[in-house]
Design an enzyme around this catalytic site. Structure first.
Site, PDB file in Angstrom:
ATOM      1  N   LYS A  87       0.853  -1.190   0.000  1.00 54.01           N
ATOM      2  CA  LYS A  87       0.000   0.000   0.000  1.00 54.01           C
ATOM      3  C   LYS A  87       0.890   1.241   0.000  1.00 54.01           C
ATOM      4  O   LYS A  87       1.792   1.372   0.839  1.00 54.01           O
ATOM      5  CB  LYS A  87      -0.878  -0.047   1.254  1.00 54.01           C
ATOM      6  CG  LYS A  87      -2.066   0.851   1.253  1.00 54.01           C
ATOM      7  CD  LYS A  87      -3.128   0.171   2.131  1.00 54.01           C
ATOM      8  CE  LYS A  87      -4.238   1.059   2.528  1.00 54.01           C
ATOM      9  NZ  LYS A  87      -4.119   1.595   3.886  1.00 54.01           N
TER      10      LYS A  87
HETATM   11  O1  LIG Z   1      -6.781   2.886   2.242  1.00 50.99           O
HETATM   12  C1  LIG Z   1      -7.299   1.957   2.795  1.00 50.99           C
HETATM   13  C2  LIG Z   1      -7.610   0.709   2.096  1.00 50.99           C
HETATM   14  O2  LIG Z   1      -6.888   0.547   0.971  1.00 50.99           O
HETATM   15  C3  LIG Z   1      -7.739   1.978   4.198  1.00 50.99           C
HETATM   16  O3  LIG Z   1      -7.022   1.064   4.984  1.00 50.99           O
HETATM   17  C4  LIG Z   1      -7.700   3.364   4.785  1.00 50.99           C
HETATM   18  O4  LIG Z   1      -6.424   3.659   5.250  1.00 50.99           O
HETATM   19  C5  LIG Z   1      -8.729   3.455   5.876  1.00 50.99           C
HETATM   20  O5  LIG Z   1     -10.000   3.084   5.367  1.00 50.99           O
HETATM   21  C6  LIG Z   1      -8.852   4.831   6.402  1.00 50.99           C
HETATM   22  O6  LIG Z   1      -7.637   5.328   6.831  1.00 50.99           O
HETATM   23  C7  LIG Z   1      -9.835   4.876   7.534  1.00 50.99           C
HETATM   24  O7  LIG Z   1     -10.184   6.191   7.619  1.00 50.99           O
HETATM   25  P1  LIG Z   1     -10.989   6.765   8.826  1.00 50.99           P
HETATM   26  O8  LIG Z   1     -12.374   6.163   8.786  1.00 50.99           O
HETATM   27  O9  LIG Z   1     -10.223   6.408  10.053  1.00 50.99           O
HETATM   28  O10 LIG Z   1     -11.001   8.212   8.546  1.00 50.99           O
END
Ligand SMILES: O=C(CO)[C@@H](O)[C@H](O)[C@H](O)[C@H](O)COP(=O)(O)O
Length: 221
Positions: A87
């Site tokens: 990622k």
């Molecule tokens: O980008 C991805 C999936 O590829 C996620 O793991 C992503 O980092 C998370 O959904 C977010 O960071 C979560 O965001 P939040 O609901 O904590 O604002």
């Protein structure tokens, strides 16, 4: 639409995998920090997640800030297990790293995507997955669902010469899941608590309670 689980918590992953509804796992530095894990234990933790997921894609995020560092992390992460997806945050350094890693057959999930141009660039660079955020857009009084829908429409318009799937990220509510599915988003990555909420409905609870109540009458008759 497929469901990924957005967590680094092994108990949550084991439980959701046992429900048979999970097609992958995404993690990020904040989610790993919540497990209380250490820097030295990071790769072992990712290895344990990959083992529980038994071949399903597991995203491990690089925190490097140079192209070289991201490529190095990507190659090292790819050796953890064949189902690792690297990622990377969308930025010029990561586009170059994605291009290099994709040429080596290493899958990249480009994250922190908020706009159509960012998503198109990620796909052109060779990203296998693109992760537009929904909830964080809502947090700043913008429409996260509309942004995700724009990204889906733009990406699904084109053939990038390799498979590209859109992961709706920062998904927080059952309504986010509904909207993502209705727009044809490929995947929603959902935190465990939000996934559990998505199973529930007050009418389901009320219906079940009344069925069980009526069943007692049958037993007594
Ligand atoms: O980008 C991805 C999936 O590829 C996620 O793991 C992503 O980092 C998370 O959904 C977010 O960071 C979560 O965001 P939040 O609901 O904590 O604002």
């Amino acid at each position: 639409m497929k469901f990924f689980l957005d967590t680094a918590n092994l108990d949550e992953i084991r439980e959701a995998v046992s429900w048979g509804v999970i097609s992958g796992v995404t993690t990020n530095p904040s989610l790993y920090a919540k497990t209380g894990g250490t820097l030295a234990g990071y790769e072992d933790h990712m290895r344990a997640i990959c083992a529980v997921c038994d071949g399903l894609p597991v995203s491990a995020e690089s925190c490097a800030d140079t192209t070289e560092g991201m490529i190095e992390d990507g190659r090292r992460f790819a050796r953890i297990a064949p189902n690792i997806v690297v990622k990377l945050p969308v930025c010029t350094e990561a586009l170059a790293a994605t291009h290099a890693l994709a040429q080596e057959g290493i899958s990249v999930n480009m994250t922190l995507v908020f706009t159509v141009p960012q998503a198109l660039l990620a796909a052109r660079a060779g990203a296998r997955y693109i992760s537009p955020f929904v909830g964080r857009f809502d947090d700043i009084a913008e429409d996260g669902v509309e942004q995700l829908s724009n990204v889906c429409a733009a990406i699904h318009n084109y053939d990038f010469g390799h498979e590209v799937e859109i992961i709706g990220a920062s998904i927080r509510t059952p309504n986010h899941i509904t909207q993502a599915a209705l727009m044809g988003c490929d995947i929603a990555t959902v935190p465990f608590a939000a996934l559990k909420k998505a199973v529930k409905h007050p009418l389901t609870d009320r219906g079940l309670a009344s069925f069980l109540e009526d069943w007692k009458k049958v037993e007594q008759a």
